[in-house]
Structures are given as structure tokens and as C-alpha cells.
Design an enzyme around this catalytic site. Structure first.
Site, PDB file in Angstrom:
ATOM      1  N   TRP A 363      45.824  46.774  32.645  1.00  0.00           N
ATOM      2  CA  TRP A 363      44.863  47.331  32.556  1.00  0.00           C
ATOM      3  C   TRP A 363      43.944  47.345  33.936  1.00  0.00           C
ATOM      4  O   TRP A 363      42.748  47.718  33.803  1.00  0.00           O
ATOM      5  CB  TRP A 363      43.916  47.189  31.418  1.00  0.00           C
ATOM      6  N   GLU A 502      42.246  37.816  24.417  1.00  0.00           N
ATOM      7  CA  GLU A 502      43.659  37.434  24.196  1.00  0.00           C
ATOM      8  C   GLU A 502      44.007  35.981  23.551  1.00  0.00           C
ATOM      9  O   GLU A 502      45.136  35.932  22.854  1.00  0.00           O
ATOM     10  CB  GLU A 502      44.293  37.332  25.643  1.00  0.00           C
TER      11      GLU A 502
END
Length: 807
Positions: A363, A502
Site C-alpha cells: 500500500w 500488523e
């Protein structure tokens, strides 16, 4: 030459110095070579080569690597009892090799021979890497070696290396060997050493009738990309070719008189079968190297191309910060240049500088395109085309989950399928662990955000109404299909995802991965749905009908999108936005205790796993997650989004949210300091500068502990540029106007830059203390509406506006 010391340069305290447009390293330090090689990479948007010494081969100290944008290969390896498939950006044949020795002696390298001096200079303005090394000779004399290297910015298929030998003392005979080396593998990341890295096959070499020219041809093993290289060696001495397996080798012997310089020039051409308008890559390389001018002419054209590029892109920031920003921009432009606009490639997270993340596209374009949009919009458009060409693959991924729309992969490579690894290695424990980061479905929102930002900055309605509308419709459709109504809450929920953090990929003790109602995911999904509905209503009727028919959009879908965009659940706890549902129930981590025990706890996930624990149990984040909302959206837009969702987001709640996560983030990503610096510059300036400095020094100081040697962090570098361009100026391109809301930091209160905006080239903005100056160059374009908080000032071509900035 002396330079300005750069602070925070790692455990030794030794690092580069910068003086104006150079970046310099003095002395030879084997432990720093991998880092220097990354930061001294040269490239042109088509290919790049790491800044390794030409006389050194790949080993534990050095790692030469050459990478062509979009050149991938897929191999299967046996890992932890499982067969896993990985696609890598391929390390192509090494064109650098040029070694030397006293005739009959051993080859000279800084690791095997006494070095009297060693100096590397990265000349940013002309895009040159210079090295100067002195080798002590047995008779007490010195061999001085000076090299200049370029990867041509005007001609993307050319590179050149000039080597100058000067002997101090008695004259000696030198033997010089130059080569094209096809014996390379992908071995630049220790964590991947158990994986198959031999991507090249069918390596052939040869010579031509042209004097001093050799060639190498090879293929990638599974993607069958053919690569052709040709090298021309020029010296004031005979050149002989030698046949070796997988190496095209040339030798010369020279005898420089004491104090006199002997020059050897190596010019290389590189093509692959992926290039446009290509027949045979080797034929193209041979023709190109034969027609290439000499080194001086190549250098002049290369410098001109860089000069033009700097004029279009550069920031004007004084002092040490300006030097670092220029280095960051240099590496962004070497990865994504005007040449990139002709290629089918995305934004590799680690540039073309190394093999970390296997060269995949994440991203990170979210942090890169906003800068490019206002300088090189043709490159932004090409990068968005990369996503559009892979829309069918994204739709197939959604179908495999039983949903409509498009699910873009967290990691993308050649063809748009999900490339995220199934297992990842924890170097602390030595264990291979399941990797669930493919559940970061928010990458689709990043694609949509980039489309919207690009079109607002450029006014490119053709793209917005064409490919842009198609992608946004399918991304919105996926979010609507992913949202399930919870009657108890009276809201829609998105379950089983992973957010930007994450570290958290599952609930404590859960058998299945994924989290529910990640706030960042849900709010950005609501934004995508809202913007797509606006776009559909604004499309010309024939185009809207076309789009609806081709997508098979059902009559009730827009109404469902409207409902979901207003009712997605955003969890809260203790007066702050929760990162995800249930976050408030997690345990607090003993931050002080872990810092005392481990000092550097950026990779807290690895530390806890090695202890037999998991970060899933704690309120501890790797990087900005909720706070990413303050990075993407201005305060007013964020309030508006929450209001649409039925929540009140006042300044007190947002400030408390910032404080909460600020104290619970380990900054295990280079993007984290960038986002926190951006958010704090807008929310609480007194605390911003420390994070701005971290964003600036992340790679030059290798703050992530050795990762920069595996490739620079492109998103963080581009994001630091955008922090000045948009973050500190509050610059937004919306509604056909250039909107500004400056928040000058005391440490960075004077800067300027030029942008391209809606067809205007070179609109110059400069902030000095409390004065904002906007100069629009003469052209046949119309007025620009400049909004400064509550004022609107039209500025026409050839005019300059000077506006007072109040606190």
C-alpha cells in the site's frame, strides 16, 4: 572536503556527511557496506544498481544487485516441512565487475589488501557515484583508484563506469578484468536464505566483431523473461575476451607512468523481453551499446536529464533537513521517474534498491503518489494503470471469498494475485510462523484514495470517469458485500481483517486469524462508499449506464452502499477510538520493563514470540493504525466522516486518541514516525519534531536495525517529502481549488516548492515565517482559486499573491 555531520547515525556514531548536493562516506567500514550500497544505489526508473564496489563479489559484506522494474520470477521452496511458492523481483546479471591487480599478484579489494584511503561521494544533482580508494603496493607505492558511475537518466537502457588508475611510486604493470556476471542469485536477505533464489537459467556469453564488446543472454526460470546485456570496454590498450561459464570476461594490461592516469571506460546496455517495442533483447543491447557515445557525452546528457527532473520536483528546505530530503527525493526519482510512465509496474516498497519484501508492491503508493501527483502526474497515472490492469485478478480474489467487487492483494507482483508469504521467519526464535497479513483488505481503500487524490490534483476527468470509476465501483462493492448487519448493535460490521498495525492479527487464544471492526478499515471503507456514490451521480449519463451494465450493478446496490456508509461500526473505549472491537479488553504491556531488558523494542512481535508470548494479548501497536485516519484526512473531513457514521468526533476525543496510541506504539515500521510526525504537526506541534526527525533519519541511520541494507523504505522517503509539501502547509486539492492551512514548525518554518496543478507548470509556493507566497507562471491557463482557511484568493497566470498566515 568537509561536510555537515548527520546525527543519529547508528551504534558506531559514524556515518555519511552531507554538504549541499552530495552525500559522502569517508573510510572503509565493512560493517556499513550493505547500508552504503543501498543508499548509494543509482537508477533511472527502469533499472537500478546497488552501490557495491565493482571489484567485490557477493559475500557476507558486499551485495551487488541490479533490478529491472517489474521483472519477477516465481519459485517453489521446501520450508518447515511445507512447499511454499514465492515470487521475487529478480537480481539480474551483474554488469559492474571490474577488478585489478599488479600483474601476477592477487586481486585487490579493501577486504584483502591494505587501504590507505577510501572515500565515496554520491553527487545528487548530476546523479553520479564517485569512489576514491588508495591501495598500498608492496614496494611502498600507492595505487590510486577513482571511479565515476552512472545509470543513465536520459537513456534508461544505459549505464557506464569510468575507472582511473594512478600510480604513486615506481611504475607497475596492472591487469584489469571486466565482466558481465550471470552467476548471481537472490541472496540479499538473510531471512530468505532457506528459499530457492536461483532465478536465472540458460546463461550464454560471447563476443562480437566490434572491438571491446562482449554480451550475455539469460532467461528467468519460470516467468521466461529474456534478458540481454552488452558491454563495451574502452582503454588505451588492447582488449582481449576470455570465455568462462556464465561470465563474459575481458582483460587489459596497462602500465601507467608514475603520476600519470590511465582511464578504462565500461559502457553497458540492458534490455528485457518485457520492454515495449522490443524484438530480441540481446540484439537491442548490442545495437545500443555500439551506438552509445563516449563517457563524457553520456555524462553530459545524464546530468541534463537530472537537472530537468530536479526543476520539476525539488523542495527548497534549508540546512541538514533539506539535505536529507534531497537524498530522499533522489531515491524516489531513481525508482519512479518519467521512464516509469511507459512501464507496467507498481510502487515497490523497498525501491529498486534491494530484495527485502521480494520487491513486492504493498500500500506504499498511499505515501508516494501524493507527492508525485503534483510533480510527475504522468507517473502517478501509470502506477494507477498498474492497479487497473489487475482489476480482474482482484475481482477473482473477491469471488473466492464469496463476495462481489474487488479485493486487491496486500502484496502484489507481476500478475495481481496475492503474493503475501504463507510463512515468515522470526530471526530471534528461528521459527517459521504463519503470516496473516494478507487479511489487510484496507489496501483496496488505499487504491481508491490514490485515484481520488490523483484526479483532484490533476483535474484528469478522463481517468476518473474511465478506469478510476471502474476501480472505485468494484472496491466499494467489495466493502458493501463485506459488511454484515448486527441487529443488536443496529450497525454494519466488517469482521476477520487485519489493520495497518500488523502486530494484531487475531484475538488472544483464537483458532482463526482476523479481527472485527478495525476502525481504520471501517472508516476508510465508509469513505470509499461515499466517494463512489458521489462519483456515480456526477458521471455523464451515457458513461454511468455503461459502467453499471459492464459491472452488472444491481438496482438495489447503491441504496445498500448508502446505508452501509452511514452505519459501519466504529468501536470506542475509555473515551478514545478503539483500534478494533475488543481492543480495550487487552492487557497493558510493561513498556518500561521491556525497554530496560531489550533497549530496542521496535520489533516487539519478534521479542514476545521468542519468549513464548504474543503481542495479540496487549495494547501494543507496531505502527500508526487509528492515527492513520489523521494522516489521510484533514480534521474537518474526519469530523464529517464520523458525523456521517453517526458519531461525534470532537477535538478532545481526537487528542485523547492521539495520546493513547502515542504511548502504546513501538514504531516497528519506518512509516510510523512519519505518520506520527504528520498527525502531531497538525494536532500538537510541540511534540512533532522528534517524529519528523525520525522520519528523516529512518534510512540514513538505519533505525530499523539492518533493514536498510536490504533496500530503502520508499514510502517513508516519499512521505517525508509530502510531510513538507502537504502536511505542514495543509495543502489540499479539492473542489477545483488549491486549499492551504499552514502550521509552521519552529524548527522548519521556511521552505518552498513548485508544483503542477490542473495544467499549470511550476506554481511556486514559499512559506517564510508568517507569510505565504504563491506565484503562478505565465501561461494560457485560467485562474487558480487559492483558499487560505476562510479566504479565497484568485491568482492568475503571471501573478504572485502574498498572504499573511495567522496562528
Amino acid at each position: 572536503m568537509t561536510g555537515v555531520g548527520v546525527t543519529g547515525m547508528g551504534p558506531t556514531g559514524m556515518g555519511p556527511t552531507s554538504m549541499g548536493p552530495t552525500w559522502e562516506y569517508d573510510g572503509y567500514r565493512p560493517e556499513e557496506e550493505r547500508l552504503r550500497e543501498s543508499l548509494c544505489t543509482l537508477g533511472n526508473g527502469y533499472f537500478a544498481t546497488r552501490g557495491a564496489l565493482p571489484e567485490c563479489t557477493a559475500d557476507d559484506i558486499h551485495y551487488p544487485g541490479t533490478y529491472v522494474a517489474g521483472c519477477y520470477d516465481r519459485l517453489t521452496s521446501e520450508v518447515a516441512g511445507r512447499r511454499v511458492e514465492n515470487e521475487d523481483m529478480v537480481n539480474l546479471p551483474n554488469w559492474l565487475p571490474l577488478r585489478f591487480r599488479i600483474a601476477g599478484g592477487a586481486w585487490l579489494t579493501p577486504d584483502t589488501a591494505p587501504v590507505t584511503e577510501h572515500h565515496q561521494v554520491l553527487h545528487l544533482d548530476p546523479g553520479l557515484l564517485e569512489r576514491r580508494t588508495g591501495y598500498g603496493l608492496p614496494d611502498g607505492g600507492t595505487l590510486h583508484v577513482r571511479q565515476l558511475r552512472l545509470v543513465h537518466m536520459a537513456d534508461p537502457h544505459l549505464a557506464a563506469l569510468r575507472t582511473e588508475f594512478t600510480v604513486e611510486g615506481d611504475d607497475v604493470e596492472l591487469e584489469v578484468e571486466a565482466a558481465l556476471d550471470g552467476r548471481v542469485t537472490n541472496a540479499g536477505v538473510d531471512r530468505y536464505r532457506d528459499l530457492d533464489g536461483r532465478h536465472l537459467t540458460q546463461v550464454q556469453t560471447g563476443t562480437t566483431a566490434a572491438p571491446g564488446t562482449v554480451w550475455l543472454r539469460c532467461h528467468t526460470r519460470t516467468s521466461r523473461i529474456e534478458c540481454g546485456l552488452a558491454a563495451r570496454l574502452t582503454a588505451d590498450a588492447p582488449v582481449t575476451a576470455v570465455y568462462e561459464p556464465e561470465r563474459a570476461v575481458q582483460h587489459i594490461r596497462v602500465r601507467p607512468a608514475p603520476g600519470r592516469t590511465v582511464t578504462v571506460d565500461k559502457t553497458v546496455a540492458l534490455y528485457t523481453s518485457h520492454d515495449p517495442a522490443i524484438g530480441d533483447p540481446l540484439d537491442a543491447a548490442l545495437d545500443h551499446v555500439a551506438a552509445a557515445p563516449d563517457f563524457d557525452a553520456l555524462r553530459e546528457a545524464h546530468a541534463t536529464a537530472w537537472e530537468q527532473l530536479w526543476r520539476r520536483t525539488a523542495l527548497e528546505v534549508p540546512g541538514e533537513e533539506g539535505s536529507i530530503l534531497r537524498l530522499h527525493l533522489f531515491h524516489v526519482l531513481q525508482t519512479l521517474s518519467p521512464h516509469t510512465a511507459d512501464l507496467d509496474v507498481g510502487v515497490p516498497a523497498r525501491g529498486l534498491h534491494g530484495e527485502a519484501y521480494r520487491g513486492h508492491v504493498f500500500w506504499d503508493e498511499l505515501f508516494v503518489l501524493p507527492y508525485l501527483n503534483l510533480h510527475l502526474p504522468e507517473v502517478s497515472r501509470a502506477l494507477l494503470h498498474y492497479r487497473h490492469r489487475r482489476l480482474d485478478a482482484a475481482c477473482q480474489a473477491a469471488r473466492e471469498l464469496g463476495r462481489r467487487g474487488a479485493l486487491y492483494p496486500w502484496q502484489s507482483g507481476s500478475d495481481g494475485r496475492e503474493e503475501t508469504q504463507q510463512l515468515h521467519l522470526n530471526p530471534r526464535s528461528g521459527r517459521w510462523l504463519p503470516d496473516h497479513t494478507r487479511l489487510q483488505h484496507h489496501v483496496g481503500s488505499a487504491v481508491a484514495y490514490n485515484i481520488w487524490q490523483y484526479c483532484e490534483a490533476t483535474g484528469d476527468t478522463d481517468f476518473l470517469h474511465g478506469e478510476g470509476a471502474e476501480m472505485m465501483l468494484h472496491i466499494a462493492r467489495f466493502w458493501a458485500d463485506s459488511a454484515h448487519y448486527d441487529a443488536h448493535l443496529g450497525r454494519h460490521r466488517i469482521r476477520g481483517v487485519v489493520g495497518p498495525d500488523e502486530y494484531h492479527d487475531a484475538y488472544p487464544g483464537a483458532e482463526a486469524p482476523g479481527l472485527d471492526d478495525n476502525a481504520y478499515t471501517n472508516v476508510t471503507a465508509a469513505w470509499v462508499l461515499t466517494r463512489t456514490l458521489e462519483l456515480l451521480s456526477a458521471l455523464p449519463e451515457p458513461r454511468r449506464q455503461e459502467l453499471i451494465e459492464s459491472a452488472g450493478l444491481e438496482e438495489d446496490e447503491p441504496a445498500r452502499w448508502e446505508a452501509v456508509s452511514r452505519t459501519l461500526h466504529v468501536p470506542f473505549h475509555d473515551g478514545v477510538i478503539s483500534q478494533f472491537e475488543g481492543y480495550g479488553d487487552l492487557a497493558e504491556l510493561d513498556w518500561h520493563g521491556y525497554r530496560m531488558r531489550y533497549d530496542d523494542i521496535r520489533r516487539l512481535d519478534r521479542i514476545l514470540e521468542a519468549e513464548g508470548d504474543t503481542v495479540n494479548r496487549y495494547k501494543a501497536s507496531k505502527q500508526a493504525d487509528v492515527l492513520m485516519l489523521g494522516y489521510l484526512f484533514s480534521a474537518s473531513e474526519l469530523r464529517s466522516l464520523f458525523h456521517r457514521l453517526g458519531y461525534r468526533l470532537d477535538e478532545r476525543t481526537w487528542s485523547a486518541t492521539v495520546d493513547h496510541y502515542l504511548h502504546r506504539t513501538s514504531h516497528g515500521s519506518t512509516l510510523s514516525g512519519l505518520v506520527h510526525g504528520w498527525v502531531l504537526a497538525r494536532a500538537r506541534r510541540a511534540d512533532a519534531w522528534a517524529f519528523v526527525q525520525e522520519a528523516l533519519s529512518g534510512d540514513i541511520a538505519d533505525l530499523q536495525g539492518g533493514t536498510t541494507g536490504e533496500g530503502i523504505h520508499l514510502g517513508a522517503m516519499a512521505g517525508s517529502l509530502d510531510l513538507v509539501q502537504r502536511g505542514l502547509t495543509g495543502l489540499e486539492t479539492r473542489g477545483g481549488a488549491l486549499c492551504l492551512d499552514p502550521v509552521p514548525l519552529p524548527e522548519l518554518s521556511s521552505y518552498g516548492f513548485s508544483i503542477r496543478y490542473h495544467g499549470h507548470w511550476g506554481v511556486h509556493l514559499r512559506l517564510r515565517s508568517s507569510l505565504l507566497e504563491i506565484a503562478v507562471p505565465s501561461s494560457d491557463r485560467g485562474l487558480i482559486d487559492v483558499c487560505l482557511r476562510d479566504r479565497v484568493v484568485p491568482v492568475g497566470p503571471g501573478e504572485t499573491a502574498r498572504l499573511a498566515v495567522t496562528e
